[in-house]
Design a protein around this motif. Structure first.
Motif, mmCIF file in Angstrom:
data_model
loop_
_atom_site.group_PDB
_atom_site.id
_atom_site.type_symbol
_atom_site.label_atom_id
_atom_site.label_comp_id
_atom_site.label_asym_id
_atom_site.label_seq_id
_atom_site.Cartn_x
_atom_site.Cartn_y
_atom_site.Cartn_z
ATOM 1 N N TYR A 6 41.286 35.173 33.002
ATOM 2 C CA TYR A 6 42.127 35.419 34.296
ATOM 3 C C TYR A 6 43.583 36.225 34.125
ATOM 4 N N SER A 7 44.206 36.854 35.954
ATOM 5 C CA SER A 7 45.825 37.115 35.681
ATOM 6 C C SER A 7 46.252 35.797 35.569
ATOM 7 N N SER A 8 47.409 36.541 35.201
ATOM 8 C CA SER A 8 48.856 35.729 35.106
ATOM 9 C C SER A 8 48.672 34.826 36.745
ATOM 10 N N SER B 243 38.309 31.121 29.332
ATOM 11 C CA SER B 243 39.975 31.070 30.320
ATOM 12 C C SER B 243 40.269 30.347 31.389
ATOM 13 N N PHE B 244 41.853 29.519 31.116
ATOM 14 C CA PHE B 244 42.005 28.793 32.266
ATOM 15 C C PHE B 244 42.844 29.236 33.246
ATOM 16 N N HIS B 245 42.273 29.062 34.488
ATOM 17 C CA HIS B 245 43.527 29.657 35.837
ATOM 18 C C HIS B 245 44.247 28.753 35.270
ATOM 19 N N PRO B 246 45.820 29.894 36.139
ATOM 20 C CA PRO B 246 46.938 29.309 36.221
ATOM 21 C C PRO B 246 47.318 28.146 36.136
ATOM 22 N N ARG C 233 34.864 44.725 33.854
ATOM 23 C CA ARG C 233 34.979 44.678 35.793
ATOM 24 C C ARG C 233 35.582 43.615 36.074
ATOM 25 N N LEU C 234 36.313 43.911 37.546
ATOM 26 C CA LEU C 234 36.709 43.201 37.970
ATOM 27 C C LEU C 234 37.092 42.428 38.991
ATOM 28 N N TRP C 235 37.165 41.143 39.115
ATOM 29 C CA TRP C 235 36.323 39.960 40.064
ATOM 30 C C TRP C 235 38.130 38.879 40.951
ATOM 31 N N ASP C 236 37.220 38.961 41.837
ATOM 32 C CA ASP C 236 38.213 38.485 42.878
ATOM 33 C C ASP C 236 38.561 36.566 42.373
ATOM 34 N N LEU D 156 44.656 41.768 31.654
ATOM 35 C CA LEU D 156 45.901 42.336 32.635
ATOM 36 C C LEU D 156 47.004 41.921 32.242
ATOM 37 N N THR D 157 47.414 43.112 32.965
ATOM 38 C CA THR D 157 49.236 42.876 32.785
ATOM 39 C C THR D 157 50.121 42.140 33.278
ATOM 40 N N LYS D 158 51.386 41.773 32.843
ATOM 41 C CA LYS D 158 51.228 40.209 33.892
ATOM 42 C C LYS D 158 51.722 41.043 35.711
ATOM 43 N N ASP D 159 52.236 42.130 35.702
ATOM 44 C CA ASP D 159 51.812 42.648 37.522
ATOM 45 C C ASP D 159 50.731 42.399 37.455
#
Length: 439
Positions: free
Chosen positions: A284-286, A237-240, A301-304, A328-331
């Protein structure tokens, strides 16, 4: 103390990323605008910078001239430039685009009203691999689709050509939607991702490698960069920002790579992860502020996204069964997960609370995905027992559609377009199917 120092170094590296990207862009633009095209292409390829990057004419020369003038002035005054550079390293990712508008789960999760109807879709077999079609990914702009196979090949499709192929009245002869095929792995492909800005496709495979392909070069078949990991790579997964890449592997902690230096970072905060914590999926999240992993030990697991520390673990999210997918959802307030316990679940990020459960589809054997549609109004997954694609209303959790998959055997993977009402399926029958709303 060592963990804190590692986190500080990682945060510093993340914050430096934007500055490096900007410098690379200026260098490429300067070389290109001065007709040094071969040098510009070499630098662009090495730094994954678009060759057509926009920059004001002579901007690099202007900045260098200003910098030299400032340095000369500070030398005369006995002032070091180190403090100036340090103060500019903490700009962060202010250029990351905000998530596209989507369903507001926070306001509507207690909705008891009637479910929405999922629009009818048409489907078409678009191609096939020589062995099991194992994964698929759309580009962020929805223009391309990539698929990976057990046969170690990667196919790249142009969506506009797939749609042209699906037109019933097309009279211009056969349309070939495949615009590229890549062969550079020696074992099955497990996952794919597109760079958020550049024409770069990355793949993770069972051969312990992550490979970077430049798909702007249609004749290229091989990767132009390779990361040799220590474990089987199950997910990427790429970082945005495009500066960093996560790899989910047989190791219980996602490997975070700087794509410019290939330096790998690991979180030291792993005390709650058991021996069977191999990662099936990482996303990654959005905004890149966090990421989520789904593991073989059944945990989500959720990571910072900055410190890479694990902030929340949902142990037994799918009982004793594997958690096979998570996103993760977009929000960034909820996580959608799927597991081999035949459930799809929606979790609240802030509390770890289960807020919705989507039932009625059997998946106990395959690495099954549960995905949102582009507006997050619907959730799609696979019923292995009936070989059907199942759709739920995301808010009411009611099943609103069950369609034959048209595959021989249940699909291995579903991937929805991020930009329109279209998705792809692929499976053990080697085939790739494209689905789009009937307008």
């Amino acid at each position: 103390m060592e963990s804190t120092n590692n986190n500080n170094r990682l945060e510093q590296t993340l914050q430096d990323g934007k500055l490096y990207r900007h410098v690379n862009s200026l260098i490429v633009a300067h070389l290109r605008d001065n007709n040094l095209n071969q040098a510009a292409s070499t630098v662009a390829l090495a730094t994954m910078t678009p060759l057509n990057v926009e920059a004001p004419p002579s901007k690099l020369l202007e900045l260098v001239a200003k910098g030299l003038a400032v340095e000369k002035d500070e030398m005369l005054r006995g002032v070091s430039t180190a403090a100036f550079l340090e103060s500019n390293r903490h700009a962060g990712y202010d250029s990351i685009a905000a998530p596209r508008a989507a369903l507001d789960f926070s306001a509507m999760l207690d909705t008891k009203g009637s479910s929405k109807s999922f629009p009818k879709h048409e489907t078409r077999h678009v191609s096939e691999h020589k062995n099991v079609a194992r994964c698929a990914r759309f580009s962020p702009d929805g223009r391309f689709l990539a698929t990976g196979s057990v046969d170690t090949s990667i196919k790249l499709f142009e969506i506009s050509k797939i749609k042209q192929m699906m037109l019933r009245d097309a009279g211009d002869g056969p349309v070939r939607p495949i615009i590229g095929t890549f062969y550079d792995h020696v074992q099955p492909i497990n996952d794919l991702d597109f760079h958020p800005q550049n024409t770069v496709l990355v793949s993770g495979a069972k051969d312990h490698t992550i490979k970077f392909f430049d798909f702007s070069k249609t004749a290229a078949k091989k990767a132009f960069r390779v990361i040799q990991d220590t474990h089987i790579v199950r997910s990427v997964s790429f970082h945005p920002s495009g500066e960093f890449l996560l790899a989910g592997t047989d190791h219980p902690v996602a490997h975070l790579y700087d794509v410019n230096t290939f330096q790998c970072y690991l979180s030291a905060n792993i005390q709650d992860i058991g021996l069977n914590g191999a990662i099936n999926q990482v996303r990654y999240s959005s905004t890149g502020g966090m990421y989520v992993t789904a593991s073989k030990d059944g945990a989500i697991r959720l990571w910072d996204g900055i410190s890479a520390n694990c902030g929340r673990t949902i142990i037994g999210a799918h009982g004793a069964a594997e958690a096979t997918s998570a996103d993760l959802t977009k929000d960034e307030k909820y996580v959608l997960s799927c597991g081999k316990d035949s459930t799809v679940k929606l979790w609240e990020v802030g509390t770890g609370r289960l807020v919705k459960q989507y039932l009625g589809a059997t998946h106990t054997q395959l690495r099954c995905q549960a995905v949102f549609n582009d507006t997050e109004e619907f959730i799609l997954s696979i019923d292995e027992a009936t070989n059907e694609i199942v759709v739920w209303d995301a808010l009411t959790a009611e099943k609103v559609a069950r369609w034959p998959s048209n595959h021989v055997g249940a699909p291995q993977w579903l991937e929805h377009s991020p930009t329109e009402a279209a998705f792809a399926s692929c499976g053990a029958d080697r085939s790739i199917r494209f689905w789009k709303e009937i307008l």
